[in-house]
Write a protein that holds these residues in place. Structure first.
Motif: not given
Length: 661
Positions: A183-196, A241-255
């Motif tokens: 996994m990347p040392d910088d903590g980022s995740h390509a699947e996006g916030v929802v799948y994080w 309350a909301f998240n940036v939705d790069h990647g697959d994000c069902h909505d802007r709340r699921s973070g």
């Protein structure tokens, strides 16, 4: 903590109330007698939360509630129905939760129920283990960078530790070690916030189990877990309350995952994670639960909040406003954290991020394995999301099955987006050389400015002959945005600039366009090209976000502002976006060399390729010169020389990025 149901010492009244409320939430429901078509992941926490509540309170009603859901789950012949029964997420979730319930209350269950639960866990665990062995090198068994791998192996590990199945725990442990190393040392995740928030808690679960069961502390292995809260934090929209939705994000709340925030806070002493955990499990909890499109959602994590909350960790709100995550090529910058602040998030990287792209290529060459499954990563390198005044202004499409660059704030060449797109796995099977990246990054915590240039030419069909497509984005201290797009091709092409919004843009002052979203607004000023054909059109996006519920459909309408040039071998787009109802002066700066935009007290001068900027006040050999209010020091990007108002401020042999003076 998890196996023994023993939290860190100290009071946790709010977490205890959360646990009791969640344990009682399903009391009015009748457990299913047959397997529904939809996912049954929720059955696991329906049993584990009241099991833990019984351990805490001794209330026999909690024991009875847990038993109700245990009996329903173990009598289903398979875990999962519509997609990969017994071998995927449904089975992973239930193995984890029912194994914990077995450990926590097994001795309190009637003999026949306890025996049936143990038998079912052994059966499902064997099915999962055998599938993982048979699928090595394919699908989730070796897909080290995604949530199915983490969830299924964490479920197998939980069952293995509870039932004493060492071959299960050893295989899961070997996989976990590989994941942490890759996994990347910088903590980022390509699947996006929802799948994080869906997957990363299970990495923490597995680490917790390993430490308690075997005395092995891998929390410091690799840099991902130690740094991933920072990634999550900087993908929060202002107001939290909301998240940036790069990647697959069902909505802007699921973070949010309050349980994971608490565990990271406790492990690494992150005061901001403790603070955000309190906010997510308190003020924001019920809005997230009601509006999130992800199930089971945040409410079932009550058991993690109770067991992972450490009251000795101090809480403090975030203050850092700039961050860059090099593996994902992700630049995030904001004017602050209050509800009305402005945020931009801008990304460009190979599929899955640099480390996953490089490592999976080695796996393919050396083992013949396909380990990079990035179905949730979009063709969005060079795209950005802009949030201001409590609203999303320049937007992403969220979740899509047929992923296209045309769904993002990107550029099209002859109407075409990325090569081999318009499918779910847009990076599968493409040439190794087809990579995007960021360069010339300025994101200092104390400078106020943010700058990066995304190189995305390699992402387009080679038949188009695109030699260059560079997008430079600048975010000013007051939250204004400047975009400079430079394009070159072997033959004449039409070049299209796309801007996605939630509602149609409107004519604005100075020939610009207005973005509106509720009371929020921004002025879009296009300084070049002046002769582009501009149209506004609706773009429909549809997705099924989970194969376990095939009838579920998400639909969304984007409103696309498209500016298209006449056919040419070269194109230059210079665009400013100014949030707020009173944008103030926005003017192009006359330059003999380079490009510039002035907002009065803030001036952006750019030359990302030639690196020569010349106008009456500035002579610079630099990719960028950024000028703030009178009396403030200038900032430069990749500069060797800067002369400002006749004064030589910089003259160095190697390119320098940062503050001058």
């Amino acid at each position: 903590m998890l196996l023994s149901a023993t939290p860190p010492p100290g009071p946790r009244p709010a977490q205890q109330v959360r646990l009791y409320e969640e344990a009682a939430r399903h009391r009015g429901l009748t457990p299913p007698r047959t397997h529904p078509l939809a996912s049954i992941t929720w059955l696991g926490p329906a049993a584990s939360n009241p099991a833990l509540a019984y351990r805490v309170s001794g209330d026999p009603a909690q024991l009875a509630e847990s038993r109700r859901w245990i009996e329903a789950a173990v009598r289903l012949p398979h875990w999962g129905r519509a997609h990969m029964p017994d071998h995927d997420l449904d089975a992973g979730w239930l193995l984890h939760h029912l194994s914990l319930a077995h450990r926590w209350i097994g001795d309190e269950l009637p003999d026949e129920v306890r025996a049936l639960l143990r038998y079912k866990l052994l059966l499902q665990g064997r099915r999962m283990y055998e599938f993982a062995v048979a699928g090595e090198g394919r699908w989730w068994s070796s897909s080290y960078w995604q949530n199915h791998n983490w969830i299924c192996y964490a479920g197998l590990a939980t069952a293995g530790y509870v039932l004493g199945k060492e071959e299960w725990t050893e295989r899961a442990k070997d996989n976990l070690g590989t994941v942490l190393d890759l996994m990347p040392d910088d903590g980022s995740h390509a699947e996006g916030v929802v799948y994080w928030r869906y997957g990363v808690p299970f990495l923490a679960v597995h680490l917790d189990l390993l430490q308690e069961a075997e005395g092995i502390d891998w929390w410091g292995r690799g840099g991902f877990l130690a740094n991933t809260f920072r990634y999550r934090l900087h993908q929060l929209a202002p107001g939290f309350a909301f998240n940036v939705d790069h990647g697959d994000c069902h909505d802007r709340r699921s973070g949010h995952s309050a349980g994971l925030y608490y565990r990271l806070a406790a492990q690494y002493g992150i005061a901001q994670a403790q603070w955000l955990g309190d906010l997510a499990s308190g003020e924001l909890l019920w809005q997230e639960a009601a509006q999130s499109g992800v199930r089971p959602g945040i409410l079932p994590e009550a058991y993690l909040e109770y067991l992972w909350y450490d009251p000795s960790v101090a809480a403090a709100p975030p203050t850092e406003t700039r961050a860059f995550f090099p593996d994902l090529g992700l630049l995030a910058a904001r004017t602050g954290w209050d509800d009305d602040a402005t945020l931009v998030s801008f990304k460009a990287s190979p599929g899955g991020g640099h480390k996953a792209w490089e490592t999976s290529a080695k796996h393919r060459a050396e083992k013949g394995w396909e380990t990079l499954d990035q179905g949730h990563h979009h063709p969005d390198s060079g795209s950005f999301v802009l949030v201001s005044q409590g609203a999303f202004l320049a937007v992403d499409e969220g979740y899509s099955n047929r992923k296209r660059a045309a769904h993002h704030n990107l550029l099209l060449v002859d109407g075409q987006g990325y090569a081999d797109e318009d499918r779910y796995h847009v990076y599968q099977g493409i040439p190794y050389e087809r990579q995007a990246r960021q360069r010339d990054v300025l994101a200092g915590a104390d400078c106020g400015w943010a700058h990066a240039t995304a190189e995305i030419a390699a992402m387009y069909d080679p038949a188009l002959g695109v030699r260059r497509l560079d997008r430079t984005l600048v975010f000013t201290p007051s939250g204004r945005l400047v975009l400079l797009d430079l394009a070159e091709a072997d033959t004449e092409r039409e070049w299209s600039f796309l801007l996605q919004t939630d509602r149609p843009t409107e004519p604005g002052p100075g020939g610009g366009r207005l973005i509106r979203s509720g009371a929020a607004s921004a002025l879009v000023r296009r300084f070049a090209p002046l002769d582009a054909e501009v149209v506004s059109e609706a773009t429909e996006v549809e997705a099924n976000p989970t194969s376990s519920t095939p009838e579920l459909r998400l639909t969304r309408t984007l409103h696309t502002l498209r500016a298209t040039t006449a056919r040419s071998t070269e194109a230059l787009f210079l665009t400013a976006i100014v949030p707020g109802t009173a944008p103030g002066p926005v003017e192009r700066v006359g330059c003999a060399e380079g490009q510039g935009v002035s907002f009065g007290e803030e001036t952006v001068l750019l030359s990302p390729v030639a690196r020569r900027i010349r106008n009456p006040a500035v002579s610079a050999d630099a990719a960028a010169v950024l000028l703030g209010a009178e009396g403030s020091a200038p900032y430069v990007v990749a500069a060797t020389r800067l002369v400002l108002d006749g004064r030589v401020l910089l003259d160095v042999p190697e390119p320098y990025t940062g503050k001058v003076g």
